[in-house]
Design an enzyme around this catalytic site. Structure first.
Site, PDB file in Angstrom:
ATOM      1  N   ASP A  42       0.906  -1.144   0.000  1.00 36.21           N
ATOM      2  CA  ASP A  42       0.000   0.000   0.000  1.00 36.21           C
ATOM      3  C   ASP A  42       0.942   1.190   0.000  1.00 36.21           C
ATOM      4  OD1 ASP A  42      -1.528   2.259   0.843  1.00 36.21           O
ATOM      5  OD2 ASP A  42      -3.111   0.860   1.392  1.00 36.21           O
ATOM      6  N   HIS A  43       1.064   1.862  -1.141  1.00 39.81           N
ATOM      7  CA  HIS A  43       2.166   2.823  -1.242  1.00 39.81           C
ATOM      8  C   HIS A  43       2.019   4.004  -0.274  1.00 39.81           C
ATOM      9  CE1 HIS A  43      -0.590   4.691  -4.115  1.00 39.81           C
ATOM     10  NE2 HIS A  43       0.071   5.800  -3.926  1.00 39.81           N
ATOM     11  N   HIS A  51      -5.885   2.733   1.360  1.00 34.57           N
ATOM     12  CA  HIS A  51      -5.028   3.813   1.854  1.00 34.57           C
ATOM     13  C   HIS A  51      -5.583   4.488   3.119  1.00 34.57           C
ATOM     14  CE1 HIS A  51      -3.358   3.026  -1.976  1.00 34.57           C
ATOM     15  NE2 HIS A  51      -4.212   3.742  -2.675  1.00 34.57           N
TER      16      HIS A  51
END
Ligand code: NAD
Length: 485
Positions: free
Chosen positions: A176-177, A239
Site C-alpha cells: 500500500d504505497h 489507503h
C-alpha cells in the site's frame, strides 16, 4: 556503509506501466545508494517477444539521476523472458534463467517475485511457481502484490487463498504505497516519541480526527478500471484504512514489525459494520460534474464511462472505532477526484476549552496537522493571547515543513517498500487480517448504497471540495472540516 543485498527480482508484468514508471526507477535508487550492488538481477516477464537489449533500452528510458555509466551498468543486470503466465511450459524456461542468473550473480537463492499485473492472474502464477518448482530451497522466497486486492471480502479471500497455497503469510508483502510515504511512516514517531502527545492521544483530549486524500485529476485514462471500483474501493478500503490504523493503534510494547502489526490489527478488528440506516447518516458519496467554466468534462462524459454511471468519485464519512481509547471520537475521512488541489493531510482536532475561564471568549480547538503531500511536515494551531495589552484569545500557528533539500532526501514510496521487502520487514505492509476487516467495513457501505441505486449524480462541480452533504456530515454535529480546499 550501506550493506548490499543479494536478490533476484522476478517481475511478472515487466513490460507494464507500474514496472516502468515505479519499480525500475525505485530499484535504480537502491542501486545508487548501495543497497543493490553486484549481486542482484532483475527478470522482467511479459508476453511480448522482446530481447534483453530491447527491454534494457526501455528500462533506461525511465531512469534519471546517476551518471550514464551508472545507468548502463545497472541495466546490464536486467533480463527479459517472454512468458505467458498461463502456459506451464514457459515456467520451465523461466526457471532455467533464474538458476542461471542466481549462479552468475552469486545470489544464493534469494527470490522476490513481484506480481505487477492483473490480480486475476495472481493465483495462476502462484500455483505454477510451486508446481514448476521456481521457489528456491536455499535463500528466501517472497511475493509482492499490489492493489486492487479483490473487489469485496469474498474475492479478496479467494485471492488470498490462491496465494497462501504457495507462500506463507510472512512471505507475502502487500504494497500500500501510502505506507511508504515519509509522513505516514512518521506518525508513530510523532505519537510515541513525544510523551506529552502520547498522553493526550485518546478520547479524553481528542475531539475528532480528519483525513483528506484529495486528487485534482479526474479519472484520466483509467475509466475502465474505475467503473469497477469507485472511490470507496479505490482509496478508502486500502489507503485511508491504513492511515487510520497508523493514527489509532495502541502503543506497542516494542517498536518492531510484529508488535506494530499486532497493534494495528486491533484497529482493523474494531472497525464497525454499519447498518444501512447508519450508512445513510454517516457516509456521503459524490460524482463530479463539469467545472464552473465548463472546460472539464463530467465523469459521465469521460472515456470508457457509462453515461448513466452511478460510480462514486467522491466519498466522505465517519469511521467509529470500537476501541476504549477511541470511544466517541469520529475519524472523518474524505477522498475524491477533481477536487481543487492534490493534497493528503491529517488534522487531529483536540477538544476545546469549555471551562469559561476566559469568560465569554471561546478558545478554538487546538489542531495538530500532519501534511503528507505535496508538502511534508507538521503544523500546530494553539490558542494564545493577542499581542499587546488586551486579554483576547487568538490562534497561534507554528509550522515545520521539510524544505526543498530535505524533500530531495525523501525516498519514493516504492524505493522504500522494495527495500523493506528485500530486508524482510513486514511493518509497513498490509496484513491479511487488516485487509479482511476493512473489506467487511467497506462491503457494508456498498451493500447499503446498492439498496439506494437512484443517486442524484453529478452532485459536485469539478474544482470544488465535493458535495454539500460532505460538509453537513460535520456541521450537523457542530464541527467543520479544518481543511477547506
Ligand atoms: P499494465 O497493463 O501496464 O501492465 C500489465 C502487464 O501484465 C504487462 O506487462 C502485460 O504484458 C502483462 N500481462 C498481461 N497478461 C499477461 C499474461 N497472460 N501473461 C504474461 N504477462 C501478461 O498494468 P499496470 O498499470 O502496470 O498495473 C499492473 C497491476 O498493478 C494492476 O493490477 C494494477 O491495478 C496495479 N497497480 C498499478 C499502478 C500503476 O501505477 N500503474 C498502481 C497501483 C496498482
Amino acid at each position: 556503509m550501506v550493506k548490499e543485498n543479494n536478490t533476484l527480482f522476478v517481475i511478472f508484468g515487466g513490460s507494464g506501466d507500474l514496472a516502468h514508471r515505479k519499480l525500475y526507477p525505485a530499484l535504480f535508487q537502491l542501486y545508487l545508494k548501495g543497497s543493490l550492488n553486484e549481486h542482484f538481477a532483475v527478470i522482467g516477464t511479459a508476453r511480448r517477444p522482446w530481447s534483453h537489449e530491447f527491454f534494457r533500452a526501455g528500462v533506461l528510458e525511465n531512469l534519471s539521476d546517476g551518471t550514464v555509466e551508472q545507468r548502463e551498468t545497472f541495466v546490464e543486470h536486467f533480463y527479459y523472458q517472454s512468458h505467458d503466465v498461463k502456459d506451464s511450459a514457459h515456467y520451465v524456461a523461466l526457471k532455467r534463467l533464474i538458476d542461471e542468473l542466481d549462479a552468475k550473480y552469486q545470489i544464493n537463492g534469494n527470490r522476490l517475485f513481484y506480481m505487477a499485473m492483473a490480480p486475476a492472474l495472481f493465483g495462476t502464477i502462484a500455483d505454477h511457481l510451486r508446481s514448476e518448482r521456481l521457489l528456491s530451497t536455499g535463500g528466501y522466497n517472497r511475493l509482492i502484490i499490489e492493489k486492487p486486492f479483490g473487489h469485496d471480502y469474498e474475492s479478496a479471500l479467494a485471492l488470498n487463498n490462491a496465494i497462501v497455497g504457495t507462500f506463507d503469510q510472512d512471505q507475502v508483502f502487500r504494497i500500500d504505497h501510502y505506507l511508504g510515504k515519509e509522513m505516514v511512516q512518521n506518525i508513530p514517531f510523532i505519537r510515541f516519541a513525544n510523551p506529552f502527545l502520547d498522553a493526550v492521544w485518546n478520547r479524553d483530549y481528542i475531539d475528532n480526527i480528519q483525513i483528506t486524500l484529495a486528487e485534482s485529476l479526474g479519472v484520466e485514462e483509467r475509466g475502465g478500471y474505475y467503473e469497477t471500483a469507485g472511490a470507496l474501493r479505490d482509496m478508502v478500503q486500502n489507503h485511508i484504512m491504513q492511515i487510520i490504523a497508523m493514527l489509532a493503534f495502541p502503543r506497542p510494547t516494542k517498536y518492531a514489525d510484529q508488535e506494530i502489526n499486532q497493534a494495528k490489527s486491533q484497529v482493523f478488528a474494531s472497525l464497525p459494520v454499519y447498518t444501512p440506516a447508519e450508512v445513510a447518516t454517516k457516509f456521503v458519496r459524490g460524482q463530479y460534474g463539469q467545472d464552473i467554466a465548463g472546460k472539464q468534462v463530467a465523469y459521465r462524459d469521460e472515456d470508457k464511462i457509462e453515461p448513466t454511471s452511478t460510480v462514486e468519485t467522491f466519498v466522505a464519512g465517519e469511521v467509529d472505532l470500537n476501541l476504549p481509547q477511541w470511544q466517541g471520537v469520529p475519524f472523518y475521512v474524505r477522498t475524491g477526484k477533481r477536487l481543487p488541489t492534490k493534497k493528503t493531510r491529517i488534522d487531529v482536532v483536540f477538544k476545546a476549552d469549555t471551562s469559561q475561564l476566559f469568560a465569554a471568549q471561546q478558545p478554538v480547538n487546538p489542531v495538530l496537522t500532519i501534511q503528507v503531500e505535496p508538502e511534508s511536515g507538521i503544523e500546530l494551531t494553539l490558542n494564545g493571547k493577542e499581542i499587546g495589552t488586551s486579554s483576547l484569545i487568538e490562534p497561534h500557528q507554528s509550522q515545520y515543513l521539510l524544505n526543498a533539500d530535505q524533500q530531495k532526501q525523501v525516498p519514493d514510496a516504492y524505493e522504500r517498500l522494495l527495500l523493506e521487502a528485500v530486508l524482510g520487514k513486514q511493518g509497513n505492509f498490509a496484513q491479511w487480517e487488516g485487509m479482511a476487516g476493512s473489506w467487511h467495513f467497506v462491503d457494508a457501505i456498498r451493500s447499503a448504497w446498492a439498496q439506494e441505486p437512484t443517486v442524484d449524480f453529478p452532485n459536485y462541480q469539478s474544482g470544488t471540495m465535493g458535495p454539500k452533504a460532505a460538509d453537513e456530515l460535520l456541521t450537523k454535529t457542530g464541527r467543520h472540516w479544518i481543511y477547506q480546499g
